[in-house]
Design an enzyme around this catalytic site. Structure first.
Site, PDB file in Angstrom:
ATOM      1  N   ASP A 467       3.789   5.226  19.523  1.00 59.75           N
ATOM      2  CA  ASP A 467       3.680   5.863  20.840  1.00 59.75           C
ATOM      3  C   ASP A 467       4.507   4.726  21.336  1.00 59.75           C
ATOM      4  O   ASP A 467       5.457   3.782  21.028  1.00 59.75           O
ATOM      5  CB  ASP A 467       1.972   5.457  20.513  1.00 59.75           C
ATOM      6  CG  ASP A 467       1.430   6.552  21.699  1.00 59.75           C
ATOM      7  OD1 ASP A 467       2.424   6.427  22.531  1.00 59.75           O
ATOM      8  OD2 ASP A 467       0.204   6.406  21.711  1.00 59.75           O
ATOM      9  N   ASP A 532      -1.273  13.931  26.353  1.00 61.49           N
ATOM     10  CA  ASP A 532      -2.677  13.525  25.768  1.00 61.49           C
ATOM     11  C   ASP A 532      -3.250  14.743  26.464  1.00 61.49           C
ATOM     12  O   ASP A 532      -4.827  13.982  26.449  1.00 61.49           O
ATOM     13  CB  ASP A 532      -2.359  12.483  26.991  1.00 61.49           C
ATOM     14  CG  ASP A 532      -2.439  11.025  26.152  1.00 61.49           C
ATOM     15  OD1 ASP A 532      -2.334  11.623  24.637  1.00 61.49           O
ATOM     16  OD2 ASP A 532      -2.241   9.448  26.522  1.00 61.49           O
TER      17      ASP A 532
HETATM   18  C1  GLA Z   1      -1.339   7.285  24.729  1.00 62.67           C
HETATM   19  C2  GLA Z   1      -1.412   8.414  23.536  1.00 62.67           C
HETATM   20  C3  GLA Z   1      -2.800   8.756  22.399  1.00 62.67           C
HETATM   21  C4  GLA Z   1      -3.599   7.528  22.133  1.00 62.67           C
HETATM   22  C5  GLA Z   1      -3.806   6.529  23.035  1.00 62.67           C
HETATM   23  C6  GLA Z   1      -3.825   5.247  22.350  1.00 62.67           C
HETATM   24  O1  GLA Z   1      -2.208   7.514  25.657  1.00 62.67           O
HETATM   25  O2  GLA Z   1      -0.925   9.744  24.235  1.00 62.67           O
HETATM   26  O3  GLA Z   1      -2.546  10.287  21.598  1.00 62.67           O
HETATM   27  O4  GLA Z   1      -2.723   7.470  20.839  1.00 62.67           O
HETATM   28  O5  GLA Z   1      -2.177   5.939  23.270  1.00 62.67           O
HETATM   29  O6  GLA Z   1      -3.908   3.965  23.106  1.00 62.67           O
END
Ligand code: GLA
Length: 727
Positions: A467, A532
């Site tokens: 990420d 997301d």
């Molecule tokens: C980001 C990702 C999510 C999740 C969060 C965790 O927003 O896109 O899918 O993994 O971080 O903090």
């Protein structure tokens, strides 16, 4: 080419020097690119529908003869592969240098040409006054028809030069390409398309977020106004780069149009000492004479054949369960084991432990940088959970955000100077985290060692969700230099090093959803977290936008919670499943919210997906033009033996009846059985064709020319048909 050793290489090239060539013709069955070498600098004079190999190409030069226009240059300066100020070009120069008094006017002229058959060419141009050399590399993939191009600049002088700008390539487009489709978005709403009429002047998109970004995807499609999904000419451009970038589409007063894309360098980040060079990211171009669908399918085929590893393309992509929207930071071993039991029963094949497993990470304010298992939550380490997952027949994956550090972490307390910053300006708040300076080898060594330690200790970890959750606003390293280029390269190198050390490790590129989706990062990773937003309705638009460039094989699509956490929308389980089917499928909710009916639907939805994922991931993808009432698309087996057609009703229809669906891409001489395959039970308003025709066989010609009346569906309902060729 930006290829990593763990991935397939692009087309093999064996170049021969040939200085007698005047016009270079690169061609495939569908595309021709003709480059004129008679000018001081190489110029694309034709890029479009395939021209016969034996055509008298020099006639094109004659046909281009023009008068001297009023109040204009007697001869227009060509739009060369890298147009220069030194040549007198008054559009945007493809190269800009500073450092020496003459640097502004650098203008290398063609010195030699090396070509490989009809699919690859390299041009070497030199500037004997400024001692700068340019190498242009153009490869037209014979199988997928994608042009991949990059430019290298070599400083052969005794002085340092500063590269302010070097475009990957400048490509003139023919008359009539007067419309562009741009891709914009925000967090949880990526890949939104916008159509814009070209205007005199330049459409410019600049991204300074330090990552590919949600808002400025490095891709644009330029097309005729009338181009649609299945007809008309278009050119799709994508820059394979995960740092700052610029796209420019410009209409000049004399009607010439060009597209220019490249890395957006900051003024002082690309100093080249004598002998040093800079190579641009690769620009990928897909030309289609028959609509956006062909353009997209060419990108999809190229990605499957030349970017992804054989392993990813040939092994079924496992169904994920991801813990994030199920528990956020509330990790508890027994609860997670229970989740693993339920998810395995439903059909999940990979369990991904998201954010919250490492030291001090009880909330987003602490822990990033300390990649050790939190012993308060996992007193016996991760082994009991991993073993439980493996015993349930699933693979185990884990979340990292390696480029980031929370000020509240051991790493930051020990090395507060390891973050990117801007001298004299306080750090800007963004999810309580700063960006580590990966241009420093001690930082990447530390990250490599922390991640490798976890992977060595838990050899059953076969997947990383990688990420990157903030913009890079302050881009300065310890010596004050801005380092986004070096940072981006260092991320690629760190991932490639881990993949080389841990063969078989899959890595997903995530950046608050889809803020790092591009072919630069995909050259060393294997899947994208598309967004997301798990809102199935918004997802239909996001996935549709993403499909212009990327195949469904790699775009993560999860069935989210009953009440969407981002939009609050409640969508039926059937609809959530129907949206997730078309990608790399997964689930992401707290399983305790699932009732028996949800579980029944999930079991059959996942079963359907597994039976059809080879078709979904490797079939030919066709979008339908949309009227905003529904989103419809098809996936057809390349040998046309079977196909899925998916119709998603978005809003209540403005008419009393929905549309007649004209099937596409079938073998016109064959007969196909039409079956409704999802949802299993459709609540119909009154008996429709679905009940009458389900399981019946029809002529493909009639299915395509006459079409089939769709049933009246409630808004936010989906229906999927399977067509199977008979005989
Ligand atoms: C980001 C990702 C999510 C999740 C969060 C965790 O927003 O896109 O899918 O993994 O971080 O903090």
């Amino acid at each position: 080419m930006q290829q990593k050793s763990t991935h397939k290489n692009t087309i093999e090239t064996k170049f021969t020097q040939d200085s007698t060539l005047d016009l270079i013709h690169l061609y495939t069955e569908f595309v021709s690119v003709v480059i004129d070498c008679n000018k001081a600098q190489p110029v694309i004079i034709y890029f479009g529908d395939a021209i016969s190999p034996d055509a008298a190409l020099d006639e094109m030069l004659m046909l281009s003869t023009r008068q001297e226009a009023k109040c204009s240059l007697s001869e227009e300066v060509p739009i060369s592969l890298t147009p220069t100020r030194g040549s007198g070009f008054t559009g945007n120069p493809g190269v800009q240098l500073s450092g020496a008094p003459n640097a502004w006017s650098v203008s290398p002229t063609l010195a030699s040409v090396a070509r490989e058959g009809n699919h690859a060419v390299t041009f070497i141009s030199t500037d004997p006054i400024r001692h700068i050399t340019l190498h242009h590399s153009l490869i037209l993939c014979p199988d997928t028809h994608i042009l991949a191009a990059s430019t290298a600049l070599i400083n052969q002088s005794d002085e340092s030069v500063n590269v302010l700008d070097l475009s990957s390539l400048t490509i003139p487009l023919p008359l009539g390409m007067d419309t562009l489709m741009s891709f914009e978005g925000r967090w949880s709403m990526e890949f939104q398309t916008r159509t814009i009429d070209l205007f005199l002047g330049a459409f410019v998109r600049e991204n300074r977020k330090g990552k590919t970004s949600h808002d400025n995807f490095p891709g644009v499609i330029v097309h005729e106004k009338a181009t649609r999904e299945n007809d008309g000419e278009c050119y799709g451009f994508h820059l394979g780069w995960s740092g700052n970038h610029r796209t420019r589409v410009e209409l000049l007063p004399e009607r010439r149009t060009y597209v220019q894309m490249g890395e957006l360098l900051s003024q002082d980040e690309m100093h080249l000492a004598p002998g040093d060079s800079y190579t641009t990211p690769t620009l990928y171009v897909s030309y289609s004479a028959s609509g956006f669908n062909r353009m997209s399918r060419q990108f999809h085929n190229y990605i499957r054949q030349h970017i992804l590893s054989d392993r990813i393309v040939s092994t079924p992509r496992p169904v994920h369960y991801n813990t994030w929207e199920g528990i956020y930071f509330d990790h508890d071993v027994e609860l997670l084991k229970h989740f693993a039991d339920v998810m395995a029963e439903l059909g999940a094949e990979r369990f991904v432990l998201d954010d919250g497993w490492f030291k001090g990470r009880r909330h987003e304010k602490a822990g990033l940088g300390d990649w050790q298992v939190d012993s308060n939550i996992y007193p016996e380490g991760l082994s009991p959970l991993i073993q439980h997952v493996i015993n349930n027949g699933m693979q185990f994956g884990i979340w990292f955000e390696p480029e980031m550090v929370n000020p509240d972490s051991d790493l930051y307390h020990k090395h507060p100077d390891w973050v990117l910053h801007c001298e004299g300006t306080p750090q800007l708040g963004f999810r309580h985290q700063y960006v580590l300076d990966l241009s420093r080898s001690e930082v990447t060594e530390n990250l490599y060692s922390q991640i490798a330690t976890i992977l060595q200790e838990y050899p059953d970890i076969s997947y990383i969700k990688w990420d990157m959750n903030r913009d890079i606003n302050h881009t300065g390293s310890a010596d004050g230099q801005s380092v986004i280029h070096a940072q981006t390269k260092a991320v690629y190198a760190l991932i490639a090093r881990l993949k080389a050390a841990f063969p078989g490790l899959d890595i997903e590129s995530c950046s608050s959803g889809g803020a790092r989706i591009d072919l630069g990062i995909l050259s060393c990773t294997d899947r994208f977290w598309t967004s997301d937003s798990n809102d199935a309705l918004d997802r239909l638009w996001i996935q549709r936008g993403c499909s212009y460039f990327f195949p469904l094989l790699i775009t993560g699509t999860h069935i989210g919670p009953r009440d969407c956490h981002i939009t609050g929308r409640k969508l039926s389980m059937q609809t959530r499943i129907a949206t997730s089917l078309f990608g790399s499928m997964g689930m992401e909710m707290n399983p305790t919210e699932l009732d028996d009916n949800d579980k029944k639907l999930l079991i059959s939805g996942l079963k359907f997906y597994k039976a059809h994922r080879d078709l979904i991931h490797n079939g030919d993808y066709y979008r339908y033009d949309t009227d905003d009432e529904s989103i419809d698309f098809a996936i057809i087996d390349p040998n046309k033996s079977s196909a899925l057609f998916s119709h998603h009703s978005i809003i209540e229809s403005r008419r009393t009846m929905p549309k007649v669906l004209k099937f596409i891409g079938l073998d016109p001489k064959a007969r196909y059985t039409v079956e409704k395959v999802w949802p299993e039970v459709l609540d119909e308003y009154s008996p429709s064709v679905i009940q009458m025709a389900d399981g019946q066989t029809f002529s493909a010609e009639l299915l395509m020319k006459h079409g089939m009346q769709l049933p009246i569906l409630m808004p936010q309902t989906s229906i999927v048909f399977k067509l199977t060729k008979q005989g």
